[in-house]
Enzyme design. Structure first.
Site, PDB file in Angstrom:
ATOM      1  N   ASN A  18       0.827  -1.207   0.000  1.00  0.00           N
ATOM      2  CA  ASN A  18       0.000   0.000   0.000  1.00  0.00           C
ATOM      3  C   ASN A  18       0.860   1.255   0.000  1.00  0.00           C
ATOM      4  O   ASN A  18       1.924   1.305   0.621  1.00  0.00           O
ATOM      5  CB  ASN A  18      -1.033   0.000   1.140  1.00  0.00           C
ATOM      6  CG  ASN A  18      -0.465  -0.256   2.505  1.00  0.00           C
ATOM      7  OD1 ASN A  18       0.522  -0.959   2.665  1.00  0.00           O
ATOM      8  ND2 ASN A  18      -1.099   0.316   3.520  1.00  0.00           N
ATOM      9  N   GLU A  72       0.386   5.229   0.714  1.00  0.00           N
ATOM     10  CA  GLU A  72      -0.527   6.243   1.250  1.00  0.00           C
ATOM     11  C   GLU A  72      -0.103   7.646   0.809  1.00  0.00           C
ATOM     12  O   GLU A  72       0.935   7.835   0.170  1.00  0.00           O
ATOM     13  CB  GLU A  72      -0.589   6.099   2.777  1.00  0.00           C
ATOM     14  CG  GLU A  72      -1.157   4.737   3.169  1.00  0.00           C
ATOM     15  CD  GLU A  72      -1.404   4.567   4.657  1.00  0.00           C
ATOM     16  OE1 GLU A  72      -0.920   5.390   5.469  1.00  0.00           O
ATOM     17  OE2 GLU A  72      -2.093   3.581   5.011  1.00  0.00           O
ATOM     18  N   CYS A 109      -4.332   0.709  -2.252  1.00  0.00           N
ATOM     19  CA  CYS A 109      -4.096  -0.558  -1.552  1.00  0.00           C
ATOM     20  C   CYS A 109      -3.040  -1.414  -2.252  1.00  0.00           C
ATOM     21  O   CYS A 109      -2.844  -1.320  -3.476  1.00  0.00           O
ATOM     22  CB  CYS A 109      -5.379  -1.375  -1.499  1.00  0.00           C
ATOM     23  SG  CYS A 109      -6.698  -0.647  -0.534  1.00  0.00           S
ATOM     24  N   GLU A 129      -3.175  -4.590  -2.981  1.00  0.00           N
ATOM     25  CA  GLU A 129      -3.702  -5.500  -4.015  1.00  0.00           C
ATOM     26  C   GLU A 129      -3.768  -4.817  -5.369  1.00  0.00           C
ATOM     27  O   GLU A 129      -3.463  -5.417  -6.395  1.00  0.00           O
ATOM     28  CB  GLU A 129      -5.117  -5.974  -3.644  1.00  0.00           C
ATOM     29  CG  GLU A 129      -5.203  -6.817  -2.382  1.00  0.00           C
ATOM     30  CD  GLU A 129      -5.451  -5.988  -1.141  1.00  0.00           C
ATOM     31  OE1 GLU A 129      -4.857  -4.898  -1.003  1.00  0.00           O
ATOM     32  OE2 GLU A 129      -6.225  -6.437  -0.288  1.00  0.00           O
ATOM     33  N   CYS A 139     -10.462  -4.752   0.225  1.00  0.00           N
ATOM     34  CA  CYS A 139     -11.540  -3.766   0.340  1.00  0.00           C
ATOM     35  C   CYS A 139     -12.438  -3.842  -0.906  1.00  0.00           C
ATOM     36  O   CYS A 139     -12.117  -4.534  -1.879  1.00  0.00           O
ATOM     37  CB  CYS A 139     -10.957  -2.356   0.494  1.00  0.00           C
ATOM     38  SG  CYS A 139     -10.362  -1.644  -1.059  1.00  0.00           S
ATOM     39  N   CYS A 159     -10.756  -3.028  -4.241  1.00  0.00           N
ATOM     40  CA  CYS A 159      -9.841  -4.095  -4.686  1.00  0.00           C
ATOM     41  C   CYS A 159     -10.623  -5.304  -5.188  1.00  0.00           C
ATOM     42  O   CYS A 159     -10.220  -5.947  -6.159  1.00  0.00           O
ATOM     43  CB  CYS A 159      -8.886  -4.486  -3.567  1.00  0.00           C
ATOM     44  SG  CYS A 159      -7.671  -3.187  -3.227  1.00  0.00           S
TER      45      CYS A 159
HETATM   46  N1  THU Z   1      -5.225  -1.579   2.686  1.00  0.00           N
HETATM   47  C1  THU Z   1      -4.688  -2.386   1.719  1.00  0.00           C
HETATM   48  O1  THU Z   1      -3.630  -2.089   1.154  1.00  0.00           O
HETATM   49  N2  THU Z   1      -5.357  -3.531   1.414  1.00  0.00           N
HETATM   50  C2  THU Z   1      -6.471  -3.984   2.055  1.00  0.00           C
HETATM   51  O2  THU Z   1      -6.970  -5.041   1.710  1.00  0.00           O
HETATM   52  C3  THU Z   1      -7.045  -3.210   3.155  1.00  0.00           C
HETATM   53  C4  THU Z   1      -6.467  -1.864   3.367  1.00  0.00           C
HETATM   54  C5  THU Z   1      -4.486  -0.366   3.065  1.00  0.00           C
HETATM   55  C6  THU Z   1      -5.113   0.931   2.639  1.00  0.00           C
HETATM   56  C7  THU Z   1      -4.506   1.888   3.666  1.00  0.00           C
HETATM   57  O3  THU Z   1      -3.229   2.280   3.204  1.00  0.00           O
HETATM   58  C8  THU Z   1      -4.318   1.025   4.898  1.00  0.00           C
HETATM   59  O4  THU Z   1      -4.365  -0.323   4.459  1.00  0.00           O
HETATM   60  C9  THU Z   1      -5.359   1.247   5.973  1.00  0.00           C
HETATM   61  O5  THU Z   1      -6.637   1.140   5.446  1.00  0.00           O
END
Ligand code: THU
Length: 161
Positions: free
Chosen positions: A62, A64, A73, A75, A112, A115
């Site tokens: 991920n 941010e 994310c 994925e 999520c 994704c």
């Molecule tokens: N996140 C992912 O990368 N994948 C997921 O399946 C759930 C959430 C990340 C997004 C954000 O950077 C952090 O986790 C918190 O939500």
């Protein structure tokens, strides 16, 4: 009036020791790449590893952003990178793991909604199920045979005509 329902089936394993070698390797690559996530705001680092039909494994984490919704994310980073580098090559499996610098991540991390949408696009495009291998920072692992059942009544290219 008619009632309808969807069913979600998945397998659970106590630890990676119970997985086949390929799934355990994918999960281990996801865990490694999670360590390189850019997650300063949530402290929640996610790693994903995509196994392609040509044997390539593409990983992502991920990313941010100070403008929170601009982040993405793990994925989608992995899947989009896989599709950009190997267009036309089916994705067979996607492993996902996460750890947090705040709390234990004891339950498997499920993709999520966005994704699920993205993964199901490729599942449909290639007409081939994508297996999901999901874990938290350790312990129990969920394995799902496909993405489709995680996103019932999905909006797809069929709706666009
Ligand atoms: N996140 C992912 O990368 N994948 C997921 O399946 C759930 C959430 C990340 C997004 C954000 O950077 C952090 O986790 C918190 O939500």
């Amino acid at each position: 009036m008619e009632k309808h329902s969807f069913e979600l089936n998945y397998k659970s394993y106590g630890s990676e020791a119970e997985l086949n070698e390929q799934d355990a390797e994918l999960l281990s690559m996801a865990r490694e790449v999670a360590k390189k996530a850019y997650a300063p705001y949530s402290g929640f680092s996610v790693g994903s590893a995509v196994l392609l039909a040509n044997g390539q494994i593409v990983t992502g984490n991920n990313q941010e952003n100070a403008a929170y919704p601009s982040g993405i994310c793990a994925e989608r980073v992995a899947m989009f990178y896989a599709s950009s580098q190997f267009p036309g090559v089916k994705a067979l499996k996607v492993a996902v793991t996460a750890f947090s610098n705040r709390v234990p991540v004891s339950a498997p991390v499920a993709p999520c909604g966005s994704c699920r949408q993205v993964l199901s696009e490729y599942e449909k495009l290639y007409g081939h199920d994508i297996e999901l291998i999901l874990q938290g920072d350790q312990g129990v692992i969920y394995v799902l045979d496909n993405v489709r059942t995680l996103l019932p009544m999905a909006f797809t290219s069929d709706d666009l005509g």
